[in-house]
Design a protein around this motif. Structure first.
Motif, PDB file in Angstrom:
ATOM      1  N   LEU A 137       3.884   7.879   3.395  1.00 32.34           N
ATOM      2  CA  LEU A 137       2.503   7.876   2.934  1.00 32.34           C
ATOM      3  C   LEU A 137       1.790   9.147   3.416  1.00 32.34           C
ATOM      4  O   LEU A 137       1.080   9.811   2.661  1.00 32.34           O
ATOM      5  N   ALA A 174      -5.281  16.227   6.804  1.00 28.66           N
ATOM      6  CA  ALA A 174      -3.877  16.624   6.854  1.00 28.66           C
ATOM      7  C   ALA A 174      -3.444  16.797   8.303  1.00 28.66           C
ATOM      8  O   ALA A 174      -2.351  16.368   8.685  1.00 28.66           O
ATOM      9  N   LEU A 187       5.598  10.068  15.434  1.00 28.35           N
ATOM     10  CA  LEU A 187       6.657   9.170  14.982  1.00 28.35           C
ATOM     11  C   LEU A 187       8.044   9.804  15.102  1.00 28.35           C
ATOM     12  O   LEU A 187       9.034   9.110  15.315  1.00 28.35           O
ATOM     13  N   ILE A 244      11.684   2.272   2.108  1.00 27.61           N
ATOM     14  CA  ILE A 244      10.479   2.334   1.283  1.00 27.61           C
ATOM     15  C   ILE A 244       9.912   3.752   1.307  1.00 27.61           C
ATOM     16  O   ILE A 244      10.095   4.498   2.269  1.00 27.61           O
ATOM     17  N   PRO A 284       9.564   6.700  17.519  1.00 29.94           N
ATOM     18  CA  PRO A 284       9.675   6.057  16.197  1.00 29.94           C
ATOM     19  C   PRO A 284       8.978   4.705  16.121  1.00 29.94           C
ATOM     20  O   PRO A 284       8.838   4.158  15.042  1.00 29.94           O
ATOM     21  N   LEU A 294       6.160   5.489   0.268  1.00 32.16           N
ATOM     22  CA  LEU A 294       4.811   5.421  -0.308  1.00 32.16           C
ATOM     23  C   LEU A 294       4.289   6.829  -0.586  1.00 32.16           C
ATOM     24  O   LEU A 294       3.091   7.057  -0.584  1.00 32.16           O
ATOM     25  N   LEU A 297       2.921  -0.877  15.998  1.00 33.99           N
ATOM     26  CA  LEU A 297       2.502  -2.082  15.281  1.00 33.99           C
ATOM     27  C   LEU A 297       2.468  -3.305  16.179  1.00 33.99           C
ATOM     28  O   LEU A 297       3.357  -3.516  17.001  1.00 33.99           O
ATOM     29  N   ALA A 326       7.154   3.656   5.998  1.00 32.42           N
ATOM     30  CA  ALA A 326       6.094   3.599   4.988  1.00 32.42           C
ATOM     31  C   ALA A 326       4.950   4.537   5.382  1.00 32.42           C
ATOM     32  O   ALA A 326       4.452   5.311   4.580  1.00 32.42           O
ATOM     33  N   MET A 327       4.576   4.479   6.648  1.00 30.45           N
ATOM     34  CA  MET A 327       3.496   5.337   7.146  1.00 30.45           C
ATOM     35  C   MET A 327       3.858   6.806   7.000  1.00 30.45           C
ATOM     36  O   MET A 327       3.055   7.615   6.535  1.00 30.45           O
ATOM     37  N   ALA A 328       5.065   7.166   7.395  1.00 23.69           N
ATOM     38  CA  ALA A 328       5.465   8.566   7.367  1.00 23.69           C
ATOM     39  C   ALA A 328       5.483   9.101   5.934  1.00 23.69           C
ATOM     40  O   ALA A 328       4.958  10.190   5.656  1.00 23.69           O
ATOM     41  N   LEU A 331       2.817  12.085  12.069  1.00 22.36           N
ATOM     42  CA  LEU A 331       4.233  12.318  11.776  1.00 22.36           C
ATOM     43  C   LEU A 331       4.966  12.806  13.021  1.00 22.36           C
ATOM     44  O   LEU A 331       6.063  12.340  13.328  1.00 22.36           O
ATOM     45  N   PHE A 362      -2.292   8.697  -3.390  1.00 16.05           N
ATOM     46  CA  PHE A 362      -1.687   7.536  -2.761  1.00 16.05           C
ATOM     47  C   PHE A 362      -1.515   6.373  -3.751  1.00 16.05           C
ATOM     48  O   PHE A 362      -0.502   5.694  -3.774  1.00 16.05           O
ATOM     49  N   PHE A 363      -2.519   6.200  -4.632  1.00 14.84           N
ATOM     50  CA  PHE A 363      -2.457   5.085  -5.589  1.00 14.84           C
ATOM     51  C   PHE A 363      -1.266   5.215  -6.515  1.00 14.84           C
ATOM     52  O   PHE A 363      -0.633   4.246  -6.880  1.00 14.84           O
ATOM     53  N   ILE A 409       3.115  12.006   4.190  1.00 11.03           N
ATOM     54  CA  ILE A 409       3.611  13.191   3.488  1.00 11.03           C
ATOM     55  C   ILE A 409       2.980  13.285   2.101  1.00 11.03           C
ATOM     56  O   ILE A 409       2.538  14.348   1.667  1.00 11.03           O
ATOM     57  N   PHE A 412      -4.521   1.310   8.829  1.00 13.50           N
ATOM     58  CA  PHE A 412      -3.062   1.234   8.827  1.00 13.50           C
ATOM     59  C   PHE A 412      -2.479   2.385   9.657  1.00 13.50           C
ATOM     60  O   PHE A 412      -1.600   2.187  10.493  1.00 13.50           O
ATOM     61  N   ILE A 422       0.105  12.124   1.199  1.00 14.60           N
ATOM     62  CA  ILE A 422      -1.307  12.491   1.330  1.00 14.60           C
ATOM     63  C   ILE A 422      -1.465  13.968   1.676  1.00 14.60           C
ATOM     64  O   ILE A 422      -2.350  14.649   1.154  1.00 14.60           O
ATOM     65  N   ILE A 423      -0.577  14.476   2.532  1.00 15.06           N
ATOM     66  CA  ILE A 423      -0.667  15.897   2.883  1.00 15.06           C
ATOM     67  C   ILE A 423      -0.451  16.752   1.620  1.00 15.06           C
ATOM     68  O   ILE A 423      -1.192  17.708   1.368  1.00 15.06           O
ATOM     69  N   HIS A 425       7.799  -0.385   8.321  1.00 13.54           N
ATOM     70  CA  HIS A 425       6.427   0.061   8.145  1.00 13.54           C
ATOM     71  C   HIS A 425       6.198   1.472   8.690  1.00 13.54           C
ATOM     72  O   HIS A 425       5.324   2.186   8.233  1.00 13.54           O
ATOM     73  N   TYR A 426       6.999   1.861   9.688  1.00 20.76           N
ATOM     74  CA  TYR A 426       6.843   3.217  10.231  1.00 20.76           C
ATOM     75  C   TYR A 426       7.286   4.240   9.194  1.00 20.76           C
ATOM     76  O   TYR A 426       6.678   5.292   9.039  1.00 20.76           O
ATOM     77  N   VAL A 466       1.812   4.158  -4.758  1.00 16.51           N
ATOM     78  CA  VAL A 466       1.879   2.705  -4.693  1.00 16.51           C
ATOM     79  C   VAL A 466       2.282   2.147  -6.048  1.00 16.51           C
ATOM     80  O   VAL A 466       3.109   1.241  -6.158  1.00 16.51           O
ATOM     81  N   VAL A 497      -0.234   1.920  13.023  1.00 19.90           N
ATOM     82  CA  VAL A 497       1.134   2.426  13.114  1.00 19.90           C
ATOM     83  C   VAL A 497       1.257   3.460  14.225  1.00 19.90           C
ATOM     84  O   VAL A 497       2.199   3.448  15.014  1.00 19.90           O
TER      85      VAL A 497
END
Lengths: 315, 384, 291
Positions: free
Chosen positions: A117, C265, C275, A56, C279, A58, C234, A113-115, C272, A238-239, A119, C226, A121-122, A110-111, A242, C230
């Motif tokens: 997401l 940021a 993770l 995934i 991980p 995001l 989780l 997805a977070m990562a 990041l 982000f939107f 990137i 979220f 956002i940054i 999900h991890y 998605v 994370v």
């Protein structure tokens, strides 16, 4: 069998794209159609990653926005012609995706997805903050797309370009899926450990589709910037990321044509839903939930399965 | 693959059904198009704008319309997204065939729509603050609110009067605050103001004491100026008090609504900001030409919606009045005629101030349209 | 110098505790169902908004809070019953889209039921800042931290000392095995949604005096929650708390010492980096892949 179905699908798509403008009474329809086709191309790329690679993301709107701003800055500020600017931006995004893809694609579910997401956002924050370069949150103007003295003007011209691009993207995607790479990817999706055991270098395949999908997004971002003539960091929010994922999943994961359908429907939906006015968000959210609950495999695959079943019963 | 074809046809049919509904209309109604950010981060601006337009158009029709012609309002919600605004502008022009567009809640959505409006040649009155909208002047584009640059100038003028020359800025990093911040930096020098600390926050930050602490510890700061709108400035204000900061504190016109005082509570005491006459309607001198206009609008709005009037509603009111007056003078809805009549708007007294436009000035407000107000005992008080 | 650092830490603590509360909601649902509920932020919004609207209408704060918690739990249960349960066997991505759809739906509903204005609640224990070592902290921030601590203790007790809590934990490890042992998986799922809705509502109520609330307040809180969940790993409640505080403090320190424009940021870069090396987050379990 598979080959003929593929050619048939491409032919049908081309035919629809040629015939669709018969139902377009004015430039506004072309404008929406172009946006739908642009989104479709991005989603085809993203589907390679999500649908076939099982990974995934995001953060793809970030790559889209980088392509858009890359083209905008290179053409407006540095007076580069549009085509090299677009390719240079795509190259930059590709390299970036490669560099971040290697470490983050080791993450799962999900991890990941977070990562991705994070990137996205940054990237969004950088575009918002570096206003000397990007014009800040209120955006910057972009010149029309022109190649060797020929300028893309008007929504009709853009429609035909976008339609051609979509057919090309579908063709590329179908070929990629049918290649050894595609088979390896599907193996990765099915079971990563299993794939590794039989000797598939899963991580480099994953990175490859990540880069390909990012480049797709970047190229379309560049074109979008030239077409709309004005961009804001909002396109990388982000939107939007998605939204791309929703298009892919709603249309049907691991289905190239499904991504096209998903992108087109979700681009048109807000335009149709203006009739419900204040209830727009509710109806939109409800449609999203309903589709995924009742057609968990996505629109196109469920539809095809339904038709097959009916066909089977009739015989 | 037949399924795909079916989908394509179905999709086209659905869109066509949705869109044609608006296309077939009597030819002699006046069609006013509007796209506003009724949802999204600027929704508390877009919402009163939309309500105002709807209320006055309805009232106008009840009174017989414009020279017997009914007025129809076509509205779309852009959700604060500039690219959606551009699409809706295109839809208004191409598909709904509107005669004029009033809208664009934020600078970003207005700027995106300009790319559509200019080549199409449709008069457009923006309701957003950014100076870029009318500077440089664009043939078809006008706006009703004061610019962010004027707000900065008004604040700096007041600081100069009070002998404050070294200030700290804290601004929101979204469109309104960022653009206001940049304009402030541009004009500070003219008023002999030196910005010695410069911090930003995101509109949804729960706490900005870190940024304020930096400002507090910066050497020589004599006043603080916050550029932003929404809940952000209220949080900044509360944190300002929490840290016990007592330097003169200025806000921008972005918080010129009672809601700000309600949210920030006691902490808002003593804050100064530039605002349109509308927020201090009762305190204007009886001889003030704006007095009757703003008192009437305030009364009508508050009676209709049971909520405090904001300057944003006023921007929409002004936009509508200017448009209608121009259409009346032009005697038709011919776009070029209406455009040139808007440009000739002169001496219109609106909620924002005295508007006199010209080919070089598509806003027509002067610095005197801004009043410096201060929060005292939970209400705005006119200080100059 | 020290006072400055302390003030940054207080700022981080205030934001961090808010993020942590949001993150806990993610952790609970994930724990029992491996679902990431992107409508968690909307639970927080509904809790805050309904309390604020009722208080504005004259209902006393404790009554309003109680009712708001009930309303939110009802929403949570309805979401589980009508949207998650029918799709229980669907792909993870499909369920993510359902919860995102739900969050859009709930925001749309809130803007119609209530309005688009910002609302606030009076601070529970006044607005006189506490002075500690030259830095200041609002009493409400202590309420937020306190509630987070109470919640984590209560959750620990629930999951480790009650039969139903243990059953929920068992379900998270192996759903099929749990079912074979006679644990009602459906019920577990529903309770987990009710619980996280309760948590969201309580969070929304204590946070509103600080951040205010409106129909879109859940977006930011959901995103930060979220991230917190994370970062912490989780499904780990303690992890969500630590993750939330870490994000909040990183943001505050970044705006204090680096650049306030890049504070968000900086927080994401830290996530990041964590993770890359861990991980599964700070306290996450190493998962095993089914082959």
């Amino acid at each position: 069998m598979w080959k003929t179905a593929r050619i048939g699908g491409l032919g049908a798509l081309a035919l629809i794209l040629v015939l669709a403008p018969l139902g377009f009474p004015n430039a506004y329809f072309y404008d929406i159609a172009v946006k739908a086709l642009f989104n479709a191309v991005v989603c085809i790329g993203l589907n390679l990653l999500i649908g076939y690679g099982g990974q995934i993301s995001l953060g793809h709107a970030g790559f889209f926005a980088l392509g858009a701003y890359g083209s905008a800055i290179l053409t407006v500020t540095y007076k580069l012609p549009a085509l090299p600017a677009m390719l240079l931006s795509a190259l930059g995004v590709g390299v970036l995706a490669y560099l971040i893809g290697r470490p983050i694609l080791r993450l799962k579910g999900h991890y990941l997805a977070m990562a991705t997401l994070g990137i996205g956002i940054i990237i969004h924050i950088v575009l918002k903050t570096e206003s000397g370069l990007t014009g800040g949150p209120d955006g910057m103007g972009v010149d029309p797309f022109s190649v060797m003295g020929f300028t893309m003007m008007g929504d009709r011209m853009w429609y035909w370009a976008a339609a051609a691009l979509l057919v090309l993207a579908v063709w590329l995607s179908l070929n990629l899926i049918d290649s050894p790479v595609g088979r390896a990817l599907r193996a990765v999706h099915g079971s990563e450990v299993g794939a590794e055991v039989v000797g598939v270098d899963t991580s480099s395949y994953k990175v490859m589709v990540f880069v390909v999908s990012a480049v797709f997004a970047s190229l379309i971002g560049s074109l979008f910037a030239h077409k709309d003539g004005f961009i804001t960091p909002d396109i990388g929010s982000f939107f939007r990321s998605v939204e791309f994922v929703v298009m892919v999943v709603l249309g049907g994961m691991a289905s190239t044509f499904g991504s096209v359908v998903g992108a087109i429907i979700l681009t048109l939906l807000p335009q149709v839903l203006t009739v419900v006015e204040d209830y727009e968000a509710m109806v939109f959210g409800g449609i999203m939930m309903g589709t995924m609950i009742f057609l968990p495999k996505g629109l196109l695959p469920s539809l095809v399965a339904g038709l097959r079943k009916r066909g089977g019963a009739a015989q | 693959m037949r399924s795909l074809a079916k989908w394509g046809v179905a999709a086209c049919a659905v869109v066509a059904a949705g869109v044609f509904a608006g296309a077939a209309q009597a030819a002699d109604t006046i069609k006013i198009g509007t796209f506003l950010s009724v949802t999204g981060p600027a929704s508390f601006l877009g919402e009163p704008e939309k309500k105002t337009l709807e209320m006055y158009v309805e009232r106008l029709n009840k009174d017989g319309g414009v020279k017997g012609r009914k007025v129809e309002l076509v509205h779309y919600d852009d959700g604060g997204a500039p690219d959606k605004a551009a699409t809706f502008a295109k839809r208004l022009i191409q598909n709904d065939n509107v005669d004029i567009i009033i809208g664009g809640t934020t600078t970003g959505t207005s700027m995106a729509a300009i790319k559509v409006v200019e080549p199409a040649g449709v008069p457009f009155i923006s309701l957003a603050g950014g100076i870029d909208i009318v500077d440089p002047v664009k043939k078809w584009v006008f706006k009703t609110p004061h610019t962010d640059r004027m707000a900065a100038e008004k604040v700096f003028l007041d600081m100069k009067k009070r002998g404050l020359t070294k200030i700290a800025m804290i601004s929101e990093d979204a469109g309104f605050g960022k653009s206001g911040h940049d304009q402030s930096l541009k004009v500070a020098g003219i008023y002999g103001i030196q910005i010695v600390a410069d911090e930003v926050y995101s509109p949804k930050d729960p706490d900005v004491t870190a940024q304020l602490t930096k400002i507090k510890n910066a050497a020589g700061v004599q006043a603080v100026f916050n550029f932003g709108f929404g809940q952000g400035p209220a949080i900044v204000t509360k944190n300002y008090k929490q840290l016990g900061m007592s330097l003169p504190f200025y806000q921008s016109h972005g918080v010129a609504s009672k809601d700000f005082i309600k949210l920030a509570g006691e902490a808002s005491e003593g804050i100064r900001l530039p605002a349109a006459g509308l927020v201090v309607a009762d305190q204007l001198a009886a001889t003030d030409p704006q007095k009757p206009v703003v008192t009437a609008f305030k009364k009508e709005y508050e009676a209709a919606f049971k909520s405090d009037v904001s300057t944003f509603a006023g921007h929409a009111y002004d936009g509508l009045q200017i448009a209608l007056a121009a259409i009346l003078r032009a005697g038709s809805t011919d776009k070029e005629k209406v455009r040139s009549e808007i440009e000739k708007t002169s001496g219109y007294v609106g909620t924002g101030g005295l508007v006199s436009m010209s080919p070089e000035d598509h806003m027509g407000l002067s610095l005197s349209a801004f009043r410096m107000v201060e929060v005292r005992k939970g209400d705005w008080v006119l200080v100059d | 110098m020290f006072a400055e650092l302390l003030q940054y830490l207080f700022a981080g603590l205030t934001s961090g505790a808010i993020y942590a509360l949001a993150g806990l909601g993610f952790a609970i649902i994930y724990n029992s169902s491996h679902v990431i509920n992107f409508a968690q932020g909307e639970f927080i919004m509904i809790g805050g908004m309904s309390t604020a609207m009722m208080v504005a209408a004259g209902v006393p704060l404790p009554v309003a809070s109680l009712l708001a918690v009930l309303v939110t739990m009802l929403v949570g249960v309805a979401l589980e019953k009508f949207a998650i349960e029918p799709a229980r066997n669907a792909d993870v991505t499909t369920i993510i889209i359902i919860t995102i759809g739900a969050s859009i739906f709930l925001r749309g509903l809130a803007q119609i039921v209530w309005d688009k204005e910002f609302h606030s609640l009076p601070a529970f224990s006044g607005e006189t800042p506490l002075n500690v070592g030259g830095a200041t902290l609002m009493p409400q921030s202590i309420w937020v931290v306190g509630v987070a601590v109470v919640v984590i203790v209560a959750l620990w007790w629930f999951f480790n000392r009650t039969l139903f809590g243990k059953a929920m934990l068992a379900t998270s490890f192996n759903r099929l095995a749990a079912q074979l042992m006679g644990i009602g998986v459906k019920k577990v799922l529903m309770v987990s949604f009710a619980l996280s809705a309760l948590l969201g509502a309580v969070g929304g109520i204590v946070v509103t005096p600080i951040t205010f609330t409106n129909y879109e307040a859940g977006i930011m809180l959901g995103l930060k929650g979220f991230s917190a969940a994370v970062l912490g790993g989780l499904g780990n409640g303690m992890g969500a708390i630590v993750g939330g505080l870490a994000v909040g403090i990183a943001e505050a320190l970044a705006s204090g010492y680096l650049s306030s424009a890049y504070k968000d940021a900086v927080a994401f870069v830290i996530i990041l980096f964590v993770l890359f090396f861990l991980p599964n987050g700070l306290f996450g379990k190493k998962g095993t892949d089914r082959v």
